[in-house]
Design a protein around this motif. Structure first.
Motif, PDB file in Angstrom:
ATOM      1  N   THR A 296      65.116  -0.339   2.190  1.00  8.41           N
ATOM      2  CA  THR A 296      64.075   0.318   2.982  1.00  8.41           C
ATOM      3  C   THR A 296      64.635   1.622   3.525  1.00  8.41           C
ATOM      4  O   THR A 296      65.807   1.698   3.887  1.00  8.41           O
ATOM      5  CB  THR A 296      63.620  -0.571   4.158  1.00  8.41           C
ATOM      6  OG1 THR A 296      64.760  -0.884   4.954  1.00  8.41           O
ATOM      7  CG2 THR A 296      62.973  -1.853   3.670  1.00  8.41           C
ATOM      8  N   PHE A 297      63.786   2.629   3.561  1.00  7.49           N
ATOM      9  CA  PHE A 297      64.229   3.940   4.042  1.00  7.49           C
ATOM     10  C   PHE A 297      63.807   4.196   5.484  1.00  7.49           C
ATOM     11  O   PHE A 297      63.980   5.278   5.994  1.00  7.49           O
ATOM     12  CB  PHE A 297      63.694   5.042   3.129  1.00  7.49           C
ATOM     13  CG  PHE A 297      64.337   5.031   1.775  1.00  7.49           C
ATOM     14  CD1 PHE A 297      65.656   5.405   1.617  1.00  7.49           C
ATOM     15  CD2 PHE A 297      63.638   4.616   0.667  1.00  7.49           C
ATOM     16  CE1 PHE A 297      66.269   5.393   0.381  1.00  7.49           C
ATOM     17  CE2 PHE A 297      64.232   4.594  -0.578  1.00  7.49           C
ATOM     18  CZ  PHE A 297      65.552   4.981  -0.726  1.00  7.49           C
TER      19      PHE A 297
ATOM     20  N   TRP B  27      72.811  -0.031   1.797  1.00  2.60           N
ATOM     21  CA  TRP B  27      72.223  -1.127   1.028  1.00  2.60           C
ATOM     22  C   TRP B  27      73.230  -1.680   0.017  1.00  2.60           C
ATOM     23  O   TRP B  27      73.415  -2.887  -0.085  1.00  2.60           O
ATOM     24  CB  TRP B  27      70.962  -0.612   0.345  1.00  2.60           C
ATOM     25  CG  TRP B  27      70.263  -1.558  -0.550  1.00  2.60           C
ATOM     26  CD1 TRP B  27      69.602  -2.686  -0.189  1.00  2.60           C
ATOM     27  CD2 TRP B  27      70.131  -1.452  -1.969  1.00  2.60           C
ATOM     28  NE1 TRP B  27      69.058  -3.285  -1.296  1.00  2.60           N
ATOM     29  CE2 TRP B  27      69.375  -2.545  -2.403  1.00  2.60           C
ATOM     30  CE3 TRP B  27      70.570  -0.526  -2.912  1.00  2.60           C
ATOM     31  CZ2 TRP B  27      69.046  -2.744  -3.727  1.00  2.60           C
ATOM     32  CZ3 TRP B  27      70.246  -0.715  -4.230  1.00  2.60           C
ATOM     33  CH2 TRP B  27      69.497  -1.816  -4.632  1.00  2.60           C
TER      34      TRP B  27
ATOM     35  N   GLN C  56      71.046   5.521   3.365  1.00  2.57           N
ATOM     36  CA  GLN C  56      70.356   4.239   3.273  1.00  2.57           C
ATOM     37  C   GLN C  56      70.769   3.492   2.005  1.00  2.57           C
ATOM     38  O   GLN C  56      70.999   2.286   2.034  1.00  2.57           O
ATOM     39  CB  GLN C  56      68.844   4.427   3.276  1.00  2.57           C
ATOM     40  CG  GLN C  56      68.269   4.827   4.608  1.00  2.57           C
ATOM     41  CD  GLN C  56      68.435   3.743   5.643  1.00  2.57           C
ATOM     42  OE1 GLN C  56      69.271   3.863   6.527  1.00  2.57           O
ATOM     43  NE2 GLN C  56      67.662   2.687   5.532  1.00  2.57           N
ATOM     44  N   ILE C  57      70.885   4.205   0.897  1.00  2.00           N
ATOM     45  CA  ILE C  57      71.280   3.572  -0.365  1.00  2.00           C
ATOM     46  C   ILE C  57      72.723   3.085  -0.281  1.00  2.00           C
ATOM     47  O   ILE C  57      73.048   1.972  -0.737  1.00  2.00           O
ATOM     48  CB  ILE C  57      71.082   4.555  -1.540  1.00  2.00           C
ATOM     49  CG1 ILE C  57      69.590   4.819  -1.746  1.00  2.00           C
ATOM     50  CG2 ILE C  57      71.709   4.014  -2.821  1.00  2.00           C
ATOM     51  CD1 ILE C  57      69.266   5.934  -2.715  1.00  2.00           C
TER      52      ILE C  57
ATOM     53  N   GLU D 223      56.021   4.330   2.275  1.00  2.00           N
ATOM     54  CA  GLU D 223      55.771   5.612   2.937  1.00  2.00           C
ATOM     55  C   GLU D 223      54.499   6.269   2.416  1.00  2.00           C
ATOM     56  O   GLU D 223      53.765   6.916   3.143  1.00  2.00           O
ATOM     57  CB  GLU D 223      56.979   6.514   2.692  1.00  2.00           C
ATOM     58  CG  GLU D 223      56.920   7.840   3.374  1.00  2.00           C
ATOM     59  CD  GLU D 223      58.167   8.668   3.109  1.00  2.00           C
ATOM     60  OE1 GLU D 223      58.054   9.890   3.203  1.00  2.00           O
ATOM     61  OE2 GLU D 223      59.228   8.105   2.808  1.00  2.00           O
TER      62      GLU D 223
ATOM     63  N   GLU E  49      69.841  11.471   4.392  1.00  4.24           N
ATOM     64  CA  GLU E  49      69.318  10.259   5.011  1.00  4.24           C
ATOM     65  C   GLU E  49      69.053   9.185   3.962  1.00  4.24           C
ATOM     66  O   GLU E  49      69.407   8.023   4.143  1.00  4.24           O
ATOM     67  CB  GLU E  49      68.019  10.563   5.763  1.00  4.24           C
ATOM     68  CG  GLU E  49      68.200  11.366   7.023  1.00  4.24           C
ATOM     69  CD  GLU E  49      66.875  11.782   7.631  1.00  4.24           C
ATOM     70  OE1 GLU E  49      65.813  11.395   7.081  1.00  4.24           O
ATOM     71  OE2 GLU E  49      66.892  12.485   8.645  1.00  4.24           O
ATOM     72  N   LYS E  50      68.438   9.573   2.865  1.00  4.41           N
ATOM     73  CA  LYS E  50      68.152   8.615   1.790  1.00  4.41           C
ATOM     74  C   LYS E  50      69.450   8.120   1.156  1.00  4.41           C
ATOM     75  O   LYS E  50      69.594   6.938   0.856  1.00  4.41           O
ATOM     76  CB  LYS E  50      67.265   9.263   0.729  1.00  4.41           C
ATOM     77  CG  LYS E  50      65.928   9.708   1.259  1.00  4.41           C
ATOM     78  CD  LYS E  50      64.820   9.025   0.552  1.00  4.41           C
ATOM     79  CE  LYS E  50      63.506   9.592   1.049  1.00  4.41           C
ATOM     80  NZ  LYS E  50      62.539   8.607   1.312  1.00  4.41           N
TER      81      LYS E  50
ATOM     82  N   ARG F 298      67.331  15.589   4.678  1.00  2.00           N
ATOM     83  CA  ARG F 298      66.392  14.604   4.148  1.00  2.00           C
ATOM     84  C   ARG F 298      67.042  13.815   3.007  1.00  2.00           C
ATOM     85  O   ARG F 298      66.929  12.599   2.938  1.00  2.00           O
ATOM     86  CB  ARG F 298      65.124  15.322   3.670  1.00  2.00           C
ATOM     87  CG  ARG F 298      64.138  14.471   2.984  1.00  2.00           C
ATOM     88  CD  ARG F 298      63.262  13.744   3.945  1.00  2.00           C
ATOM     89  NE  ARG F 298      62.195  13.093   3.195  1.00  2.00           N
ATOM     90  CZ  ARG F 298      61.516  12.096   3.637  1.00  2.00           C
ATOM     91  NH1 ARG F 298      61.751  11.626   4.831  1.00  2.00           N
ATOM     92  NH2 ARG F 298      60.584  11.553   2.915  1.00  2.00           N
ATOM     93  N   ILE F 299      67.746  14.492   2.126  1.00  2.00           N
ATOM     94  CA  ILE F 299      68.412  13.827   1.004  1.00  2.00           C
ATOM     95  C   ILE F 299      69.581  12.983   1.511  1.00  2.00           C
ATOM     96  O   ILE F 299      69.796  11.867   1.038  1.00  2.00           O
ATOM     97  CB  ILE F 299      68.872  14.873  -0.025  1.00  2.00           C
ATOM     98  CG1 ILE F 299      67.642  15.518  -0.680  1.00  2.00           C
ATOM     99  CG2 ILE F 299      69.773  14.250  -1.081  1.00  2.00           C
ATOM    100  CD1 ILE F 299      67.940  16.741  -1.504  1.00  2.00           C
TER     101      ILE F 299
ATOM    102  N   SER G 235      55.516  12.986   5.172  1.00  2.00           N
ATOM    103  CA  SER G 235      56.623  12.772   4.235  1.00  2.00           C
ATOM    104  C   SER G 235      57.861  13.607   4.564  1.00  2.00           C
ATOM    105  O   SER G 235      58.885  13.459   3.910  1.00  2.00           O
ATOM    106  CB  SER G 235      56.165  13.096   2.815  1.00  2.00           C
ATOM    107  OG  SER G 235      55.816  14.461   2.703  1.00  2.00           O
TER     108      SER G 235
END
Length: 169
Positions: free
Chosen positions: A10-11, A158, A154-155, A23, A150-151, A147-148, A117
């Motif tokens: 989840t982001f 995970w 998260q990955i 989203e 943050e993703k 923004r990149i 977004s």
């Protein structure tokens, strides 16, 4: 640590629990509005193309059909009185919906999608910033990198939880 080895990616954190909507769900209404505007504009174009009117007191149906049938590049002579302008003889009446031109502006919907977004015109490739000063260009680059990043974080988290679960097994 966990009995069931499930690791959802989840982001964002949901206040309602682990099952969240995506989203994209939050800007489906704006997407529907854009699609409705596009569909209505298609109908306006069809209306304008199909509903042609002519003054039958001045122009015969054969002359009107000669104007409307195709674009073959040939000159056509029409039997019109000399003092009459052609725009007074043949034309189209705009459909009622085109009177509300402000209702067909998609920019508000696009702006709402951008806010939800967190993606701007530069990141979408819609606007190219070549004439800006160095500080402004760096600010735009930092915003897109954030923004990149943050993703990516998260990955990475995970994958780390998956590897931690594998190590426990």
């Amino acid at each position: 640590d966990t009995f069931f080895p499930f690791y959802p990616l989840t982001f964002f954190e949901s206040p309602n629990g682990p099952l969240t909507v995506g989203e994209v769900t939050y800007y489906l209404d704006q997407q529907d509005a854009i699609n409705e505007i596009t569909d209505e504009m298609r109908r306006v174009r069809r209306w304008a193309r199909r509903n042609i009117f002519y003054n039958s007191n001045i122009l015969s149906q054969e002359d009107a059909a000669a104007v409307l049938n195709g674009d073959d590049g040939t000159a056509r002579g029409l039997n019109v009185p000399p003092e009459t302008k052609l725009s007074d003889v043949i034309g189209s009446i705009p459909p009622p919906s085109i009177q509300f031109e402000k209702m067909f502006d998609k920019e508000l919907s696009y702006a709402a999608i951008d806010r939800i977004s967190s993606v701007g015109k530069v990141m979408r490739g819609e606007e190219l910033r070549t004439n800006t000063n160095k500080a402004s260009a760096q600010g735009v680059q930092q915003a897109s990198n954030m923004r990149i990043d943050e993703k990516a974080d998260q990955i990475e988290d995970w994958l780390g939880s998956i590897y931690w679960g594998i190590a426990q097994l």
